[in-house]
Every structure is written in C-alpha cells, then in structure tokens.
Scaffold this motif. Structure first.
Motif, mmCIF file in Angstrom:
data_model
loop_
_atom_site.group_PDB
_atom_site.id
_atom_site.type_symbol
_atom_site.label_atom_id
_atom_site.label_comp_id
_atom_site.label_asym_id
_atom_site.label_seq_id
_atom_site.Cartn_x
_atom_site.Cartn_y
_atom_site.Cartn_z
ATOM 1 N N ALA A 1 54.483 50.252 41.295
ATOM 2 C CA ALA A 1 53.094 50.499 40.918
ATOM 3 C C ALA A 1 52.403 49.242 40.405
ATOM 4 O O ALA A 1 51.170 49.129 40.486
ATOM 5 N N SER A 2 53.165 48.298 39.886
ATOM 6 C CA SER A 2 52.552 47.087 39.344
ATOM 7 C C SER A 2 52.173 46.086 40.431
ATOM 8 O O SER A 2 51.359 45.185 40.186
ATOM 9 N N GLU B 1 46.554 55.849 40.322
ATOM 10 C CA GLU B 1 46.404 55.184 39.030
ATOM 11 C C GLU B 1 45.531 53.927 39.126
ATOM 12 O O GLU B 1 44.975 53.491 38.123
ATOM 13 N N LEU B 2 45.428 53.348 40.328
ATOM 14 C CA LEU B 2 44.678 52.109 40.486
ATOM 15 C C LEU B 2 43.406 52.275 41.296
ATOM 16 O O LEU B 2 42.792 51.286 41.702
ATOM 17 N N ARG C 1 48.516 46.072 41.409
ATOM 18 C CA ARG C 1 47.766 45.630 40.229
ATOM 19 C C ARG C 1 47.820 44.106 40.120
ATOM 20 O O ARG C 1 46.795 43.445 39.876
ATOM 21 N N VAL C 2 49.015 43.553 40.300
ATOM 22 C CA VAL C 2 49.165 42.093 40.252
ATOM 23 C C VAL C 2 48.339 41.437 41.358
ATOM 24 O O VAL C 2 47.663 40.424 41.130
ATOM 25 N N GLU D 1 57.104 52.642 38.499
ATOM 26 C CA GLU D 1 57.309 51.200 38.367
ATOM 27 C C GLU D 1 58.690 50.823 38.916
ATOM 28 O O GLU D 1 59.590 51.646 38.960
ATOM 29 N N PRO D 2 58.855 49.564 39.348
ATOM 30 C CA PRO D 2 57.870 48.481 39.290
ATOM 31 C C PRO D 2 56.931 48.433 40.496
ATOM 32 O O PRO D 2 56.053 47.576 40.529
ATOM 33 N N GLU E 1 44.695 41.498 40.359
ATOM 34 C CA GLU E 1 44.434 40.559 39.263
ATOM 35 C C GLU E 1 44.448 39.121 39.745
ATOM 36 O O GLU E 1 43.809 38.251 39.144
ATOM 37 N N THR F 1 53.510 39.689 47.166
ATOM 38 C CA THR F 1 52.343 40.190 46.438
ATOM 39 C C THR F 1 51.519 39.053 45.860
ATOM 40 O O THR F 1 50.282 39.042 45.956
ATOM 41 N N GLN G 1 57.689 40.628 45.049
ATOM 42 C CA GLN G 1 56.812 39.941 44.102
ATOM 43 C C GLN G 1 56.202 38.689 44.721
ATOM 44 O O GLN G 1 55.013 38.409 44.542
#
Length: 252
Positions: A203-204, A225-226, A207-208, A200-201, A211, A184, A181
């Motif tokens: 996959a997030s 998915e992204l 995305r993070v 997950e997690p 964003e 990322t 994390q």
C-alpha cells in the motif's frame, strides 16, 4: 468512466519515461479466484492462524493438509487470465510498462505474457525446499499430499517443502521488495489496479510514487485508501477499464 479523464491518464502513461504498475486481488477475482480479505473472502472460512509460519514449523502435517484444501478452494478448476491481465501484458510488450508488481500469488500475469512480474507475496504454484532452497512446481506436490504424503519432503535433500508464498509471520522476500521499491522510486507514472491499498508494504508503494511526483492512476471498483492522492481515480470494473486505458495509450 470519464472518457476525457481516461484520455489524460493515457497520455500521462504514454509520455512517462518510466511506468510502474501494482496489482491486487481485484485483478484476479474476475478469473474466478476468490479474494482473502473481503466480507465473504477466504479468511471468513479459514483461520489465518492455521497458515502461520509457527503452525508450519510445529505441525507441518496438519499445515499441509489444510494448505491443500485452501489451494483447491483458491485455484479450483483451471483458471485463465482475464482482459485486465492481458491489457497489462500488452502495455508492457508495447514498451509503456517498465515493471509489474503484484500482491497476487496465482501466476496469471505470467500466463497472460507479463515478463518477470515482481511477486512480493510469492507464488502459490511453486513450493520451495526449506533446506536446499530449490523450487518445484506445486501441483505434483499437492498430488503427493492427496496420496497421504504429509508433510511432503524434498527429493534431493529430504528437508521439508513449503509453499513458496509469504506465510503469516514471515518477512516479505528482500529481493522482491527491493525491486518493487526501486521501480516505484524511478516511476514517472504509477498504475494501481484492483487493490484496496490497505495491506502494507504494498500500500505504501503508490504513496511513495505520488510523493516523488509520479502521476498516480488508480483503477478499482471501490474507493481506496489513496483515492484522494490520485490524479486519476477510476472506480469501475478493471476488466473493462484496463483494456480501454491501454487502447488509448497505444492509440498514438
């Protein structure tokens, strides 16, 4: 693969202050390691419940016998890193990759030369003692199971040994997840390779990154998915695309 887009993606990676990468099963299938979740993956042949932490606790003998069979199917004969693993190690060695996160448990990134990849699902080449928490190479333990020692126990404290992977029903290792994390959140460019980005997690993470303003580069054979959020989405063989992308990053 669009060469012009490849050049732009390489420039984004080259110019970034911090670059992170996430790899999934698609990076290792080219080395002969089967995936788990595809239509013909290992979970179509095995019952995932047999590898749940509840089964390990309730029936460690049966669990270890099934784990041995799964490991033989997963790793088979000796497997080697492929050009995708090697390209990521080269990118890191050249100073253009600050950290590698992997969903894979096969240890091939280390074999290719990557330094301390973040293994959020653990490593199938190791076992861990449930008592003293020492870690050991898995192959000698599998050999003991073949010879009838099921479940295997720790030579030091005699508590049960467990594969050093995240079983169903277990939480991801906190330290590895924290490292993933943090990497990322600080990334200016994020490279997602060989992952459908559905589990997950992990996959997030891309995305993070997206964003937070990072340039998201996806390299995968199929749509993910992204894909709609990626600035660059290369749907191609990772063993061909990654070396080409890294070559372009290092060209200037």
């Amino acid at each position: 693969m669009n060469e012009r887009e490849l050049e732009f993606a390489a420039a984004a990676i080259r110019d970034a202050d911090s670059v992170a990468a996430l790899t999934g099963a698609g990076v290792s299938t080219a080395s002969g390691i089967p995936d788990f979740r595809s239509e013909d993956g290992l979970w179509s042949e095995y019952d995932p419940n047999d590898f749940h932490v509840r089964r390990f606790r309730a029936d460690p003998e049966g669990f270890w016998r099934d784990r041995l069979t799964l490991a033989e199917d997963l790793f088979g004969d000796a497997v080697d890193p492929n050009p995708a693993h090697e390209a990521l190690a080269e990118l890191e060695s050249a100073g253009h990759l600050d950290g590698l996160i992997t969903q894979n448990v096969d240890g091939l990134h280390q074999d290719a030369g990557s330094d301390d990849p973040i293994e959020i699902h653990g490593n199938g080449r190791r076992v861990v003692c449930t008592g003293c928490k020492r870690r050991f190479e898995a192959d000698p333990v599998f050999e003991r199971v073949r010879d009838g020692e099921a479940p295997p126990t720790c030579d030091d404290c005699e508590d049960l040994l467990k594969p050093d992977v995240v079983l169903f029903g277990e939480q991801l290792p906190e330290h590895a997840l924290f490292r993933a994390q943090s990497l990322t959140e600080s990334a200016d460019a994020f490279l997602a390779v060989g992952s459908s980005l559905t589990v997950e997690p992990a996959a997030s993470l891309p995305r993070v990154a997206a964003e937070n303003g990072a340039t998201l580069v996806i390299v995968n054979l199929d749509r993910t998915e992204l894909s709609g959020q990626a600035e660059y989405d290369f749907r191609t063989d990772v063993t061909k695309a990654l070396p080409r992308l890294v070559e372009e990053v290092l060209a200037e």
